[in-house]
Scaffold this motif. Structure first.
Motif, short mmCIF file in Angstrom:
data_model
loop_
_atom_site.label_atom_id
_atom_site.label_comp_id
_atom_site.label_asym_id
_atom_site.label_seq_id
_atom_site.Cartn_x
_atom_site.Cartn_y
_atom_site.Cartn_z
N ALA A 148 1.74 5.32 13.61
CA ALA A 148 0.52 5.51 14.38
C ALA A 148 -0.60 4.77 13.66
O ALA A 148 -0.82 4.97 12.46
N ILE A 149 -1.32 3.90 14.42
CA ILE A 149 -2.37 3.06 13.84
C ILE A 149 -3.67 3.33 14.60
O ILE A 149 -3.69 3.30 15.84
N ASP A 150 -4.76 3.61 13.87
CA ASP A 150 -6.02 3.94 14.54
C ASP A 150 -6.70 2.68 15.06
O ASP A 150 -6.25 1.56 14.78
N PRO A 151 -7.80 2.84 15.86
CA PRO A 151 -8.45 1.65 16.46
C PRO A 151 -8.94 0.63 15.44
O PRO A 151 -9.16 -0.54 15.79
N LEU B 228 -2.72 3.56 18.35
CA LEU B 228 -1.62 2.75 18.85
C LEU B 228 -0.34 3.37 18.33
O LEU B 228 -0.18 3.55 17.12
N PHE B 229 0.56 3.71 19.24
CA PHE B 229 1.82 4.34 18.87
C PHE B 229 2.92 3.29 19.04
O PHE B 229 3.08 2.71 20.10
N LYS C 267 -6.08 0.98 10.77
CA LYS C 267 -5.64 1.72 9.61
C LYS C 267 -4.40 2.55 9.95
O LYS C 267 -4.27 3.08 11.05
N THR C 268 -3.53 2.66 8.98
CA THR C 268 -2.31 3.44 9.17
C THR C 268 -2.66 4.92 9.15
O THR C 268 -3.22 5.42 8.19
N ARG C 269 -2.33 5.57 10.25
CA ARG C 269 -2.59 7.02 10.32
C ARG C 269 -1.36 7.81 9.89
O ARG C 269 -1.47 8.83 9.21
N MET C 270 -0.19 7.39 10.28
CA MET C 270 1.02 8.15 9.96
C MET C 270 2.24 7.25 10.12
O MET C 270 2.27 6.34 10.96
#
Length: 884
Positions: A199-202, A292-293, A205-208
């Motif tokens: 999962a990548i934020d807008p 973004l998944f 950045k790597t979220r998970m």
């Protein structure tokens, strides 16, 4: 609590818990047969194209006795209106068939089919009930019993009363089932999908990352969280298209399908992995991009271990329902995005939360079973939790479904089952249950005098007089307002222990419990009448209403305890007696009131048998030309030759036939018989002007959709001369439905069928209104003809009718001519045709032949002698006037 209550209270929640529709139908059939003691139950389901009904796998009955019969039923299908299931499917109304009733005119073919099986079941009665949802038939339940009981129809009414509620519960059960199936499908899809996800934020950045991807890349989650995903993990040549995908901001309404692309991914050791990605943008409810998944598959390794598949399934970020994972100690390990949004308090591991109430004991139980279901309430929201133990990762996964709407719907279903929606009062089902409970309380206990119950109660049945006038003239919404206010007035007249119910339409019932005697019921009736001295204010218009009230006690004159059904029947009989008195008031039931009702019921029963036994006869009364003194035709009149009562005239049985609908088959029979007889006479007595036949057409016949087809068939069968059939209708048929009637009358005119208005002058129509319709003949009612004197006195109304009719090219027939003195004035007024006892009473076909062969000459002599006497009287009067 009654069996009916237990049945309803057990069915609705029980259906909601079964896994599929087959189980739901099986449960309903077994519960209904268990309570009603019916021997066999089955369910019929519409095919997807709704062309026919097929037999469901669900059924109830003794397999040792009914297995062969069941196999035959499974091979059948029913089209709309074919067989008992097909008829109920088409009509959407329950139907009960009782083969023990001797007055059945058309035995149902369903029982013929049953008796033709290898093992005849000898069912005596049966019925079918539609399960509806929004006027759509979900299924048709069919039941049969070997032993017919008086209470079977009441059970049918009871099960029918909850049919709509069962339909709603079944529909919701189906939707829940589909939701669970979709959820399990998604879960299995995730669990069997071997790959990576991130999962990548807008901001890129790597979220998970999932553990499988972390392990493959050689990082921990803390090392990668917050890092720029593209620059850290994507090789140089693939960075630009991947970064463009993250920066693109698409609107929710313009979402595209997931993007598929391949890139090289760098591990911590600098190795390159070739990964195929499927990415999708996920938006918040506000419309902003959330993240973004992306799901990736290692092109060098396609197989994942079972533990890794289970771990992948524990992170369904896109599901719209909360998903929570806890370890065996009860600590929260994971919340999906929806759980974070709805239940953020779960992140505080120190705080107790109702979502996890009693979870320690549940965990021990879950280790012994595969899954469990339970309901929890958080504020106003009710969740259904599906708890699943995942031994591979030693955790409890909780899927939560918001069932608040379903719980409210169940409460509404219970309310609708026992209360009237419009007034909020009890409905018939609840009233009958409380009436039966009162009856049980009134039953004397052991040792008490059974003929003198200590507990007394009364039923007060009432309806509003002329309510239909208010409803039709002022509109249904104001009619509903009257019913609501009247229900409130009734409640104000009662004690808290009494029950008031709306049974339907403008009919209300009151149960007065624990009374001393009939005086208490009379006081309530007086109070109700007093409340109606005040008008109902309907949008600024004052409307006064009156009511007819029937009172019945739970004991009769002989002090015998009565059943709930008999008490309600007695109150209904008393109410009709009060209404027949012609003024507002009440009537107290007495056994003598049953005599006219029983006589009427017996007459109706005899009339149904009379159709089968061919006891009806057609008599013919001649219609005579007052100018030529010849018989021009006949009017066909129905007579009933009763085996005990002798000749019964129409005034006694036609109103009952109209009310029961028997007038329709009787009307077609007399039309066919009259045309058949006319055809014979036209061949016997040929003349340039063939004999005509007048036949009465009832209002109900006139509104039948197959009216023209029936008449065409009869004309084809009898082959009477064209233009010799005359149909007599009343003024009300024409005036009440002008648009519908006009088209039918024009179609009849095209067939050269003449139309007569019978008993003209007794209604509210006028010739000017009738002029718009193709009417050929008016028959002046006998009440006007009887007033014409020897010298033509009191003939002004008749003269006006004849003059206007002739202006509109209509023939006129004078009915009820009984005296010779009435003929000459009618001739002078240019009325050309007459009918009455002066010429002949209605006679059978043999008597009519005698009239045709010789009595016309006698009629001519009588009329000529009457005209001669009339002229002599006029001449003497003229001479006397000249002398004066």
């Amino acid at each position: 609590m009654s069996e009916q209550f237990r049945l309803l209270q057990s069915l609705i929640p029980a259906i909601a818990k079964v896994p599929d529709l087959h189980s739901a139908l099986d449960l309903v059939l077994h519960r209904v047969c268990e309570v009603t003691h019916w021997d066999y139950g089955e369910a019929w389901l519409p095919t997807p194209n709704s062309h026919s009904l097929t037999c469901s796998q669900a059924w109830s009955g003794d397999p040792s006795k009914l297995q062969s019969f069941r196999h035959i039923r499974e091979t059948l299908t029913f089209s709309p209106n074919i067989g008992l299931p097909g008829r109920v499917w088409r009509s959407k109304q329950p139907e009960w068939i009782d083969q023990t009733k001797p007055n059945r005119i058309d035995p149902d073919a369903e029982f013929t089919l049953l008796s033709a099986t290898d093992q005849p079941q000898e069912f005596q009665a049966g019925g079918a009930i539609p399960i509806l949802l929004d006027d759509r038939v979900l299924t048709v339940l069919t039941f049969f019993t070997r032993h017919s009981h008086p209470g079977d129809r009441q059970w049918m009414e009871w099960v029918s009363a909850i049919a709509m509620q069962l339909g709603l519960v079944m529909e919701r059960q189906q939707l829940t089932e589909q939701l669970h199936q979709q959820q399990e499908f998604n879960q299995n899809l995730v669990e069997t999908h071997g790959g990576f996800f991130v999962a990548i934020d807008p901001q890129g950045k790597t979220r998970m990352m999932n553990p499988r991807l972390l392990e493959t890349l050689g990082y921990t989650l803390d090392e990668v969280r917050g890092t720029d995903f593209v620059t850290k993990f994507i090789r140089d040549v693939d960075r630009k298209p991947f970064a463009k995908l993250i920066k693109t901001r698409e609107e929710k309404s313009e979402l595209k399908s997931p993007t598929v692309h391949q890139t090289g991914v760098l591990t911590k050791e600098g190795q390159e992995l070739w990964v195929e990605w499927r990415s999708q943008q996920v938006f918040k409810k506000s419309g902003e991009l959330d993240f973004l998944f992306a799901i990736g598959r290692d092109q060098n390794e396609h197989c994942l271990t079972h533990q890794e598949t289970a771990r992948l399934a524990s992170f369904p970020l896109l599901t719209p329902n909360p998903i929570v994972e806890i370890d065996l100690a009860g600590r929260v390990r994971y919340l999906n995005p929806e759980a974070m949004r709805l239940l953020p308090e779960l992140l505080d591991s120190e705080a107790e939360h109702p979502f996890l109430a009693e979870m320690p004991s549940m965990i021990r139980l879950m280790q012994q079973q595969s899954s469990l279901r339970r309901e929890v309430k958080i504020g106003e929201i009710v969740y259904e939790q599906v708890l699943h133990y995942v031994p591979e990762i030693e955790c409890i996964r909780i899927y939560a479904l918001d069932i608040t709407d379903r719980k409210r719907a169940e409460e509404l279903l219970l309310f609708n089952a026992f209360y009237d929606r419009l007034t909020g009062l009890a409905n018939r089902a609840l009233f009958m249950d409380r009436l039966q409970q009162a009856g049980r309380r009134a039953q004397p206990s052991q040792g008490e005098n059974r003929d003198s119950p200590s507990y007394r109660f009364a039923v007060v049945l009432l309806n509003l007089n002329r309510f239909k006038v208010v409803n039709e003239s002022l509109g249904n919404h104001l009619g509903d307002q009257v019913l609501q206010e009247f229900g409130q007035r009734l409640q104000n007249c009662l004690r808290p222990t009494d029950t008031v119910a709306r049974l339907g339409g403008d009919e209300f019932a009151i149960l007065l419990e624990g009374i001393q005697g009939v005086c208490d019921a009379i006081q309530v009736a007086d109070a109700i009448e007093q409340t109606l001295t005040l008008p109902f204010n309907l949008e600024g218009r004052d409307v006064f209403m009156t009511t007819s009230i029937g009172i019945a006690l739970n004991t009769n004159r002989d002090r015998q305890v009565l059943s709930a059904e008999n008490i309600l029947r007695n109150a209904n009989t008393a109410m009709h007696r009060a209404r027949s008195q012609g003024k507002p008031g009440y009537a107290i039931f007495d056994n003598q009131m049953l005599s006219p009702t029983v006589d009427r019921l017996q007459l109706e029963t005899d009339m149904r048998r009379a159709i089968e036994r061919q006891e009806f006869q057609v008599h013919y009364q001649p219609i005579v030309s007052l100018l030529t003194h010849q018989i021009t035709g006949f009017e066909a009149l129905l007579r009933w030759q009763h085996p005990q009562r002798g000749l019964v005239f129409p005034a006694e049985f036609i109103p009952i036939a109209e009310e029961t609908g028997l007038i329709i088959p009787m009307g077609w029979w007399i039309l066919r018989e009259a045309c058949r007889q006319l055809s014979i006479w036209q061949q016997q007595f040929q003349s340039p002007q063939p004999l005509t036949m007048n036949v009465n057409l009832s209002c109900k016949q006139f509104t039948q959709p197959d009216l023209l087809a029936q008449i065409d068939q009869i004309l084809e069968e009898t082959n009477i001369a064209v233009g010799s059939l005359k149909l007599e209708i009343t003024e009300s048929v024409v005036i009440d439905n002008p648009e519908l009637v006009k088209d039918l009358l024009l179609e009849l005119k095209k067939r050269q069928i003449h139309l007569c208005i019978d008993d003209f002058g007794t209604g509210y129509s006028s010739l000017s209104r009738l002029h718009n319709f193709p009417i050929s003949t008016l028959k002046i009612d006998r009440s006007f003809i009887s007033r014409i004197g020897a010298l033509g006195e009191n003939s002004e109304i008749v003269q006006a009718i004849i003059t206007l009719a002739r202006t509109m090219s209509m023939d006129v027939v004078a009915e009820g001519i009984e005296l010779l003195e009435q003929v000459s004035p009618l001739v002078a007024l240019q009325c050309h045709y007459g009918q009455g006892f002066l010429f002949s009473k209605p006679v059978d076909s043999d008597g009519a032949i005698k009239l045709l062969r010789g009595k016309s000459v006698q009629l001519e002599r009588q009329i000529s002698r009457s005209v001669s006497v009339k002229n002599e009287v006029k001449n003497s009067v003229s001479i006397e006037n000249d002398i004066r």
